[in-house]
Design an enzyme around this catalytic site. Structure first.
Site, mmCIF file in Angstrom:
data_model
loop_
_atom_site.group_PDB
_atom_site.id
_atom_site.type_symbol
_atom_site.label_atom_id
_atom_site.label_comp_id
_atom_site.label_asym_id
_atom_site.label_seq_id
_atom_site.Cartn_x
_atom_site.Cartn_y
_atom_site.Cartn_z
ATOM 1 C CB ALA A 3 -0.942 -0.040 1.199
ATOM 2 C CG ASP B 39 8.718 -5.911 -10.883
ATOM 3 O OD1 ASP B 39 7.619 -6.479 -10.716
ATOM 4 O OD2 ASP B 39 8.946 -5.151 -11.835
HETATM 5 O O1 RIB Z 1 7.096 -3.461 -12.803
HETATM 6 C C1 RIB Z 1 7.846 -2.647 -13.644
HETATM 7 C C2 RIB Z 1 7.916 -3.233 -15.010
HETATM 8 O O2 RIB Z 1 6.626 -3.245 -15.564
HETATM 9 C C3 RIB Z 1 8.755 -2.446 -15.983
HETATM 10 O O3 RIB Z 1 10.117 -2.818 -15.967
HETATM 11 C C4 RIB Z 1 8.078 -2.707 -17.311
HETATM 12 O O4 RIB Z 1 8.810 -3.512 -18.187
HETATM 13 C C5 RIB Z 1 6.733 -3.331 -16.960
HETATM 14 O O5 RIB Z 1 6.703 -4.643 -17.269
#
Ligand code: RIB
Length: 303
Positions: A218, A249
């Site tokens: 969040a 990520d």
């Molecule tokens: O989460 C970020 C990613 O989302 C970027 O690197 C882009 O490629 C998209 O996939």
């Protein structure tokens, strides 16, 4: 290679590889308007590749399973992963399709993204079967929503049958079948994705009815999950954001590393929050992703 005294965990990431075409601009144009940007940078990305790089830099043995086109972007993406010690034996180079691209605008540290899937759409059951020996011996498998729904479905079912833990990062959002929620070990929506996935339910209802499975990020509020019918909130770290691309990520890759090493939920989320915070201090999804020692230092000085 980092030596973790035999602790090195094995993680498979099945997902996308994109070349990010990132434009920095003071203000986004309105429909019909043209504005001048400050710079354009080509930067390796894709949710799958980003999570793989994040986990590898933090000390896991990581295998990427995905597809790129037979073009310059594909080669650059493979090299970027290899430079971070990600194994790319199962990154297939395909003819007649271009490497996935993401068209990103960064303004005041916040981004907007349009993804063209290209070769990512071609990741298929056949590729999963070819890599199965590697996937099936993983401590955890990471999935996102930038490959086809059929392939995600296949992986979730196949891993469930063989008792392999799966972390699904449901981004970018698409409908998530109930069966997926039942069969994965962790699902990591942000608050908007969670609201779409569990329509009509409050945050507390979502988290308490999915104890320890739904981990909701969040933004500035930190991360929430349910434990023994109460809600646990783990706050984030305050940093000056240059570019938030790839922060989610980094969180997912770091959480997978920490959990598979046996850290408890709180420790794992704190570890992942620290990694995500460090990742936003540089421009580009992968360039700011920290190494293990950087995360440990931040955790030590913010006890
Ligand atoms: O989460 C970020 C990613 O989302 C970027 O690197 C882009 O490629 C998209 O996939």
């Amino acid at each position: 290679m980092i030596n973790l005294g035999g602790m090195m965990k094995h993680i498979s990431v099945i997902g996308s590889c994109n070349m990010d075409l990132v434009v920095e601009v003071d203000r986004r144009p309105m429909p019909g308007e043209t504005v001048l940007g400050n710079k354009m940078v080509l930067s390796p990305g894709g949710k799958g590749a980003n999570q793989a790089v994040a986990a590898a830099r933090l000390g896991a043995k990581v295998y990427m399973i995905g597809c790129v086109g037979n073009d310059a972007y594909g080669q650059m993406l493979k090299k970027a992963m290899e430079d971070s010690n990600v194994n790319t034996d199962y990154v297939y180079v395909l003819d007649n399709v271009h490497t996935g691209t993401a068209h990103i605008t960064v303004s005041n540290g916040e981004n907007t993204i349009i993804v063209i899937k290209g070769a990512n759409s071609e990741v298929s059951q056949k590729h999963i079967e070819e890599a199965w020996e590697t996937i099936s011996t993983s401590d955890i498998v990471l999935l996102q929503h930038e490959i086809s729904k059929e392939t995600i479905d296949y992986v979730i079912k196949r891993c469930y049958e063989e008792n392999i833990p799966v972390l699904l990062n449901p981004a970018p959002y698409m409908d998530v079948p109930e069966e997926w929620i039942k069969k994965v070990k962790y699902i990591t929506p942000n608050e908007h994705e969670a609201a779409l996935m569990f329509k009509g339910y409050t945050r507390n209802e979502i988290l308490t009815s999915n104890n320890g499975k739904v981990i909701m990020t969040a933004g500035k509020e930190g991360v929430f999950y349910g434990e023994n019918n109460s809600i646990i909130n783990i706050s984030g770290f305050d940093v000056k954001a240059v570019d938030t691309t790839g922060a989610g990520d980094t969180f997912n890759g770091a959480f997978a590393v920490a959990r598979s090493e046996g850290k408890n939920m709180k420790e794992s989320i704190r570890f992942a929050n620290a990694a995500a915070a460090l990742s936003v201090t540089k421009f580009g999804a992968q360039s700011g992703m920290p190494y293990r020692k950087d995360v440990e230092e931040l955790l030590k000085c913010k006890k």
